[in-house]
Design a protein around this motif. Structure first.
Motif, mmCIF file in Angstrom:
data_model
loop_
_atom_site.group_PDB
_atom_site.id
_atom_site.type_symbol
_atom_site.label_atom_id
_atom_site.label_comp_id
_atom_site.label_asym_id
_atom_site.label_seq_id
_atom_site.Cartn_x
_atom_site.Cartn_y
_atom_site.Cartn_z
ATOM 1 N N SER A 177 -21.333 -7.246 -53.529
ATOM 2 C CA SER A 177 -22.137 -6.431 -52.603
ATOM 3 C C SER A 177 -21.522 -6.303 -51.223
ATOM 4 O O SER A 177 -22.184 -5.851 -50.296
ATOM 5 C CB SER A 177 -23.548 -7.039 -52.482
ATOM 6 O OG SER A 177 -23.486 -8.352 -51.962
ATOM 7 N N HIS A 178 -20.247 -6.714 -51.077
ATOM 8 C CA HIS A 178 -19.586 -6.629 -49.778
ATOM 9 C C HIS A 178 -18.247 -5.917 -49.914
ATOM 10 O O HIS A 178 -17.806 -5.577 -51.019
ATOM 11 C CB HIS A 178 -19.376 -8.018 -49.181
ATOM 12 C CG HIS A 178 -20.640 -8.658 -48.699
ATOM 13 N ND1 HIS A 178 -21.496 -8.054 -47.815
ATOM 14 C CD2 HIS A 178 -21.198 -9.863 -48.999
ATOM 15 C CE1 HIS A 178 -22.525 -8.854 -47.577
ATOM 16 N NE2 HIS A 178 -22.362 -9.959 -48.290
ATOM 17 N N ASP A 185 -21.684 -14.443 -52.322
ATOM 18 C CA ASP A 185 -21.747 -13.201 -53.089
ATOM 19 C C ASP A 185 -21.203 -13.389 -54.498
ATOM 20 O O ASP A 185 -21.797 -12.939 -55.483
ATOM 21 C CB ASP A 185 -20.948 -12.126 -52.347
ATOM 22 C CG ASP A 185 -21.387 -10.725 -52.710
ATOM 23 O OD1 ASP A 185 -22.484 -10.579 -53.286
ATOM 24 O OD2 ASP A 185 -20.647 -9.787 -52.423
ATOM 25 N N HIS A 269 -31.400 -7.006 -52.220
ATOM 26 C CA HIS A 269 -29.957 -7.046 -52.450
ATOM 27 C C HIS A 269 -29.289 -5.689 -52.201
ATOM 28 O O HIS A 269 -28.073 -5.606 -52.097
ATOM 29 C CB HIS A 269 -29.675 -7.494 -53.896
ATOM 30 C CG HIS A 269 -30.212 -8.867 -54.188
ATOM 31 N ND1 HIS A 269 -29.652 -10.000 -53.648
ATOM 32 C CD2 HIS A 269 -31.263 -9.282 -54.935
ATOM 33 C CE1 HIS A 269 -30.323 -11.078 -54.070
ATOM 34 N NE2 HIS A 269 -31.302 -10.660 -54.849
ATOM 35 N N ASP A 270 -30.099 -4.616 -52.156
ATOM 36 C CA ASP A 270 -29.525 -3.293 -51.943
ATOM 37 C C ASP A 270 -29.509 -2.922 -50.457
ATOM 38 O O ASP A 270 -29.148 -1.817 -50.094
ATOM 39 C CB ASP A 270 -30.326 -2.239 -52.727
ATOM 40 C CG ASP A 270 -31.801 -2.199 -52.319
ATOM 41 O OD1 ASP A 270 -32.288 -3.236 -51.801
ATOM 42 O OD2 ASP A 270 -32.435 -1.159 -52.523
ATOM 43 N N ILE A 275 -24.500 -6.449 -45.397
ATOM 44 C CA ILE A 275 -23.149 -5.875 -45.408
ATOM 45 C C ILE A 275 -22.689 -5.590 -43.986
ATOM 46 O O ILE A 275 -21.561 -5.921 -43.601
ATOM 47 C CB ILE A 275 -23.125 -4.587 -46.260
ATOM 48 C CG1 ILE A 275 -23.508 -4.917 -47.702
ATOM 49 C CG2 ILE A 275 -21.755 -3.939 -46.217
ATOM 50 C CD1 ILE A 275 -23.692 -3.705 -48.573
#
Length: 317
Positions: A177-178, A185, A269-270, A275
Protein backbone atom coordinates in the motif's frame (compact mmCIF):
# COMPACT_ATOMS: atom_id res chain seq x y z
CA UNK A 1 4.14 -14.10 -9.23
CA UNK A 2 3.62 -16.46 -6.32
CA UNK A 3 5.79 -19.55 -6.17
CA UNK A 4 4.11 -22.69 -4.82
CA UNK A 5 5.56 -24.66 -1.94
CA UNK A 6 3.10 -27.38 -0.88
CA UNK A 7 0.01 -25.66 0.47
CA UNK A 8 1.91 -22.45 1.02
CA UNK A 9 3.23 -19.86 -1.37
CA UNK A 10 6.05 -17.37 -1.25
CA UNK A 11 6.20 -14.02 -3.00
CA UNK A 12 8.84 -13.58 -5.68
CA UNK A 13 7.98 -9.91 -6.11
CA UNK A 14 5.67 -7.22 -4.75
CA UNK A 15 3.64 -4.51 -6.44
CA UNK A 16 4.20 -0.99 -5.15
CA UNK A 17 1.38 1.47 -5.62
CA UNK A 18 1.80 5.21 -5.98
CA UNK A 19 -1.09 7.40 -4.89
CA UNK A 20 -4.41 5.51 -5.14
CA UNK A 21 -7.05 7.60 -6.88
CA UNK A 22 -4.44 10.01 -8.23
CA UNK A 23 -2.91 7.76 -10.89
CA UNK A 24 -3.39 10.33 -13.65
CA UNK A 25 -1.78 13.08 -11.58
CA UNK A 26 1.19 10.99 -10.43
CA UNK A 27 3.31 11.88 -13.46
CA UNK A 28 3.07 15.61 -12.67
CA UNK A 29 3.31 15.19 -8.89
CA UNK A 30 6.66 13.46 -9.43
CA UNK A 31 8.24 16.75 -10.58
CA UNK A 32 7.85 18.63 -7.26
CA UNK A 33 8.82 15.45 -5.38
CA UNK A 34 11.96 15.11 -7.50
CA UNK A 35 12.74 18.80 -6.92
CA UNK A 36 12.41 18.30 -3.16
CA UNK A 37 14.71 15.28 -3.36
CA UNK A 38 17.36 17.28 -5.24
CA UNK A 39 17.04 20.12 -2.71
CA UNK A 40 17.51 17.60 0.12
CA UNK A 41 20.62 16.08 -1.46
CA UNK A 42 22.20 19.42 -2.39
CA UNK A 43 21.34 21.01 0.95
CA UNK A 44 22.80 18.19 3.01
CA UNK A 45 25.88 17.91 0.78
CA UNK A 46 26.42 21.64 1.31
CA UNK A 47 26.29 21.18 5.08
CA UNK A 48 28.79 18.30 4.89
CA UNK A 49 31.11 20.26 2.59
CA UNK A 50 31.09 23.37 4.81
CA UNK A 51 31.79 21.44 8.02
CA UNK A 52 34.48 19.36 6.34
CA UNK A 53 36.36 22.33 4.86
CA UNK A 54 36.04 24.74 7.82
CA UNK A 55 38.45 23.65 10.56
CA UNK A 56 36.74 25.94 13.04
CA UNK A 57 33.61 23.78 12.71
CA UNK A 58 35.40 20.54 13.61
CA UNK A 59 33.50 20.36 16.88
CA UNK A 60 31.12 17.68 18.20
CA UNK A 61 27.96 19.67 17.41
CA UNK A 62 28.88 20.08 13.74
CA UNK A 63 30.31 16.58 13.35
CA UNK A 64 27.00 15.17 14.60
CA UNK A 65 25.27 17.51 12.14
CA UNK A 66 27.36 15.97 9.33
CA UNK A 67 26.26 12.51 10.44
CA UNK A 68 22.64 13.69 10.41
CA UNK A 69 23.05 15.14 6.90
CA UNK A 70 24.65 11.95 5.59
CA UNK A 71 21.83 9.83 7.01
CA UNK A 72 19.23 12.21 5.52
CA UNK A 73 20.78 11.72 2.07
CA UNK A 74 20.79 7.93 2.45
CA UNK A 75 17.22 7.77 3.79
CA UNK A 76 15.77 9.83 0.95
CA UNK A 77 17.87 7.98 -1.65
CA UNK A 78 16.67 4.60 -0.35
CA UNK A 79 13.12 5.38 -1.49
CA UNK A 80 12.91 8.34 -3.87
CA UNK A 81 14.48 6.83 -7.05
CA UNK A 82 12.03 3.92 -6.98
CA UNK A 83 9.17 6.28 -6.22
CA UNK A 84 10.09 8.39 -9.24
CA UNK A 85 10.20 5.24 -11.39
CA UNK A 86 6.68 4.38 -10.24
CA UNK A 87 5.29 7.84 -10.95
CA UNK A 88 7.04 8.44 -14.27
CA UNK A 89 7.47 4.98 -15.82
CA UNK A 90 4.83 2.92 -13.98
CA UNK A 91 7.62 0.62 -12.75
CA UNK A 92 5.59 -0.81 -9.88
CA UNK A 93 7.24 -4.22 -9.38
CA UNK A 94 10.03 -4.84 -6.90
CA UNK A 95 11.73 -8.19 -6.35
CA UNK A 96 11.26 -9.85 -2.96
CA UNK A 97 14.92 -9.60 -1.91
CA UNK A 98 15.17 -6.01 -3.17
CA UNK A 99 12.08 -5.18 -1.12
CA UNK A 100 13.66 -6.67 2.00
CA UNK A 101 16.87 -4.74 1.35
CA UNK A 102 14.97 -1.47 0.93
CA UNK A 103 12.93 -2.21 4.07
CA UNK A 104 16.09 -2.89 6.08
CA UNK A 105 17.78 0.26 4.75
CA UNK A 106 14.85 2.55 5.58
CA UNK A 107 14.29 1.19 9.08
CA UNK A 108 17.96 0.87 10.05
CA UNK A 109 18.84 4.37 8.77
CA UNK A 110 15.90 5.77 10.72
CA UNK A 111 17.20 4.05 13.85
CA UNK A 112 20.65 5.50 13.22
CA UNK A 113 19.22 8.99 12.79
CA UNK A 114 17.32 8.68 16.07
CA UNK A 115 20.58 7.75 17.83
CA UNK A 116 22.40 10.72 16.26
CA UNK A 117 19.64 13.08 17.42
CA UNK A 118 20.07 11.66 20.93
CA UNK A 119 23.83 12.22 20.71
CA UNK A 120 23.22 15.81 19.63
CA UNK A 121 20.95 16.33 22.64
CA UNK A 122 23.66 14.91 24.91
CA UNK A 123 26.18 17.29 23.32
CA UNK A 124 23.93 20.28 24.06
CA UNK A 125 23.37 19.02 27.62
CA UNK A 126 27.10 18.78 28.36
CA UNK A 127 27.86 22.09 26.61
CA UNK A 128 25.24 24.02 28.61
CA UNK A 129 25.07 22.18 31.94
CA UNK A 130 28.75 21.21 32.24
CA UNK A 131 30.64 23.58 29.90
CA UNK A 132 34.02 23.07 31.56
CA UNK A 133 33.84 19.33 30.93
CA UNK A 134 32.58 19.51 27.35
CA UNK A 135 36.02 19.37 25.70
CA UNK A 136 37.09 16.36 27.77
CA UNK A 137 33.80 14.43 27.62
CA UNK A 138 33.13 14.81 23.87
CA UNK A 139 36.55 14.39 22.30
CA UNK A 140 36.77 13.72 18.56
CA UNK A 141 37.67 10.01 19.04
CA UNK A 142 34.68 9.63 21.37
CA UNK A 143 32.39 11.38 18.88
CA UNK A 144 33.60 8.95 16.20
CA UNK A 145 32.82 6.01 18.47
CA UNK A 146 29.33 7.40 19.10
CA UNK A 147 28.79 7.60 15.33
CA UNK A 148 29.93 3.98 14.89
CA UNK A 149 27.69 2.93 17.78
CA UNK A 150 24.73 4.60 16.04
CA UNK A 151 25.42 2.58 12.87
CA UNK A 152 25.82 -0.71 14.76
CA UNK A 153 22.75 -0.10 16.91
CA UNK A 154 20.50 0.79 13.97
CA UNK A 155 21.66 -2.17 11.87
CA UNK A 156 21.53 -4.67 14.75
CA UNK A 157 18.02 -3.69 15.85
CA UNK A 158 16.60 -3.92 12.32
CA UNK A 159 18.54 -6.97 11.08
CA UNK A 160 15.94 -9.49 12.40
CA UNK A 161 13.10 -7.81 10.44
CA UNK A 162 13.97 -9.19 6.97
CA UNK A 163 14.82 -12.56 8.56
CA UNK A 164 11.35 -12.75 10.12
CA UNK A 165 9.73 -11.71 6.83
CA UNK A 166 11.70 -14.42 4.99
CA UNK A 167 10.07 -17.07 7.19
CA UNK A 168 6.52 -15.98 6.34
CA UNK A 169 4.41 -17.56 3.58
CA UNK A 170 2.62 -15.16 1.23
CA UNK A 171 -0.50 -16.63 -0.33
CA UNK A 172 -2.64 -13.50 -0.49
CA UNK A 173 -2.24 -10.35 -2.55
CA UNK A 174 1.30 -9.15 -3.26
CA UNK A 175 0.21 -5.51 -3.59
CA UNK A 176 1.79 -3.18 -1.03
CA UNK A 177 0.00 0.00 0.00
CA UNK A 178 3.02 2.31 -0.26
CA UNK A 179 5.51 3.55 -2.81
CA UNK A 180 8.29 1.63 -1.06
CA UNK A 181 8.67 -1.33 1.31
CA UNK A 182 7.92 -0.96 5.02
CA UNK A 183 7.90 -3.77 7.56
CA UNK A 184 4.39 -2.91 8.78
CA UNK A 185 3.11 -3.06 5.21
CA UNK A 186 4.86 -6.26 4.08
CA UNK A 187 4.01 -8.39 7.10
CA UNK A 188 0.27 -7.72 6.68
CA UNK A 189 0.32 -9.64 3.38
CA UNK A 190 1.45 -12.87 5.06
CA UNK A 191 -1.01 -15.74 5.46
CA UNK A 192 0.49 -16.89 8.77
CA UNK A 193 0.72 -15.78 12.38
CA UNK A 194 2.63 -12.48 12.46
CA UNK A 195 2.64 -11.98 16.23
CA UNK A 196 6.43 -12.36 16.36
CA UNK A 197 6.80 -9.55 13.79
CA UNK A 198 4.32 -7.34 15.63
CA UNK A 199 5.91 -7.92 19.05
CA UNK A 200 9.45 -7.39 17.79
CA UNK A 201 8.36 -4.26 15.93
CA UNK A 202 6.93 -2.86 19.17
CA UNK A 203 10.13 -3.80 21.04
CA UNK A 204 12.21 -1.93 18.47
CA UNK A 205 10.01 1.16 18.61
CA UNK A 206 10.03 1.23 22.42
CA UNK A 207 13.74 0.43 22.86
CA UNK A 208 14.95 2.73 20.08
CA UNK A 209 12.54 5.53 19.19
CA UNK A 210 10.73 5.55 22.54
CA UNK A 211 13.89 5.44 24.65
CA UNK A 212 15.69 8.00 22.48
CA UNK A 213 12.81 10.48 22.57
CA UNK A 214 12.51 10.03 26.35
CA UNK A 215 16.23 10.69 26.90
CA UNK A 216 16.13 13.70 24.55
CA UNK A 217 13.20 15.11 26.55
CA UNK A 218 15.09 14.51 29.80
CA UNK A 219 18.17 16.26 28.39
CA UNK A 220 16.16 19.35 27.55
CA UNK A 221 14.44 19.39 30.92
CA UNK A 222 17.88 19.47 32.55
CA UNK A 223 19.04 22.11 30.05
CA UNK A 224 15.96 24.22 30.79
CA UNK A 225 16.60 23.95 34.54
CA UNK A 226 20.18 25.16 34.05
CA UNK A 227 19.31 27.92 31.58
CA UNK A 228 16.66 29.45 33.84
CA UNK A 229 19.34 30.09 36.45
CA UNK A 230 21.49 32.11 34.00
CA UNK A 231 21.41 35.79 33.11
CA UNK A 232 19.07 36.99 30.35
CA UNK A 233 21.92 37.33 27.84
CA UNK A 234 23.26 33.86 28.66
CA UNK A 235 19.74 32.43 28.40
CA UNK A 236 19.31 33.86 24.91
CA UNK A 237 22.67 32.47 23.79
CA UNK A 238 21.94 29.02 25.26
CA UNK A 239 18.48 28.81 23.72
CA UNK A 240 19.83 29.89 20.33
CA UNK A 241 22.23 26.92 20.27
CA UNK A 242 19.35 24.50 20.92
CA UNK A 243 16.65 25.81 18.57
CA UNK A 244 17.95 24.04 15.46
CA UNK A 245 18.24 20.69 17.22
CA UNK A 246 14.77 20.97 18.77
CA UNK A 247 13.35 21.66 15.30
CA UNK A 248 15.21 18.64 13.88
CA UNK A 249 13.82 16.45 16.67
CA UNK A 250 10.23 17.49 15.97
CA UNK A 251 10.74 17.18 12.20
CA UNK A 252 11.93 13.59 12.63
CA UNK A 253 9.79 12.19 15.45
CA UNK A 254 6.37 13.70 14.69
CA UNK A 255 5.97 12.09 11.21
CA UNK A 256 7.54 8.82 12.45
CA UNK A 257 5.26 8.46 15.48
CA UNK A 258 2.24 9.58 13.45
CA UNK A 259 2.93 6.97 10.74
CA UNK A 260 3.40 4.22 13.33
CA UNK A 261 0.11 5.13 15.02
CA UNK A 262 -1.78 5.13 11.71
CA UNK A 263 -0.33 1.72 10.75
CA UNK A 264 -1.12 0.11 14.08
CA UNK A 265 -4.49 1.66 14.87
CA UNK A 266 -5.83 2.87 11.52
CA UNK A 267 -8.76 0.95 10.06
CA UNK A 268 -9.05 2.33 6.54
CA UNK A 269 -6.47 0.56 4.40
CA UNK A 270 -7.58 2.43 1.26
CA UNK A 271 -6.92 5.84 2.81
CA UNK A 272 -4.35 8.19 1.35
CA UNK A 273 -3.37 9.38 4.83
CA UNK A 274 -0.74 6.70 5.68
CA UNK A 275 0.73 6.92 2.16
CA UNK A 276 1.09 10.70 2.31
CA UNK A 277 2.50 10.45 5.84
CA UNK A 278 5.02 7.79 4.73
CA UNK A 279 6.24 9.99 1.87
CA UNK A 280 6.41 12.97 4.24
CA UNK A 281 8.35 10.98 6.82
CA UNK A 282 11.12 10.09 4.38
CA UNK A 283 11.34 13.33 2.39
CA UNK A 284 10.48 16.31 4.59
CA UNK A 285 13.20 15.89 7.29
CA UNK A 286 16.03 15.68 4.70
CA UNK A 287 14.65 18.82 3.03
CA UNK A 288 14.03 20.86 6.18
CA UNK A 289 17.05 19.94 8.31
CA UNK A 290 19.68 21.80 6.20
CA UNK A 291 17.30 24.77 5.87
CA UNK A 292 16.73 24.92 9.63
CA UNK A 293 20.43 24.63 10.44
CA UNK A 294 21.33 27.05 7.65
CA UNK A 295 18.92 29.69 8.96
CA UNK A 296 19.17 29.18 12.73
CA UNK A 297 22.86 28.36 13.18
CA UNK A 298 24.97 31.49 12.80
CA UNK A 299 28.22 29.69 11.95
CA UNK A 300 26.61 27.57 9.22
CA UNK A 301 24.68 30.55 7.83
CA UNK A 302 27.82 32.69 7.56
CA UNK A 303 29.73 29.92 5.75
CA UNK A 304 26.85 29.33 3.32
CA UNK A 305 26.65 33.04 2.49
CA UNK A 306 30.41 33.19 2.10
CA UNK A 307 30.39 30.09 -0.13
CA UNK A 308 27.75 31.48 -2.49
CA UNK A 309 29.32 34.95 -2.41
CA UNK A 310 32.64 33.50 -3.52
CA UNK A 311 30.92 31.35 -6.15
CA UNK A 312 28.98 34.31 -7.52
CA UNK A 313 32.09 36.49 -7.79
CA UNK A 314 34.07 33.67 -9.40
CA UNK A 315 31.45 33.42 -12.14
CA UNK A 316 31.45 37.17 -12.85
CA UNK A 317 33.31 38.18 -16.05
Amino acid sequence: MMGSNGNESSATYFILIGLPGLEEAQFWLAFPLCSLYLIAVLGNLTIIYIVRTEHSLHEPMYIFLCMLSGLDILISTSSMPKMMAIFWFNSTTIQFDACLLQMFAIHSLSGMESTVLLAMAFDRYVAICHPLRHATVLTLPRVTKIGLAAVVRGAALMAPLPVFIKQLPFCRSNILSHSYCLHQDVMKLACADIRVNVIYGLIVIISAIGLDSLLISLSYLLILKTVLSLTREAQTKAFSTCVSHVCAVFIFYVPFIGLSMVHRFGKRHDSLLPIVMANTYLLVPPVLNPIVYGVKTKEIRQRILRLFHVTTHASDP
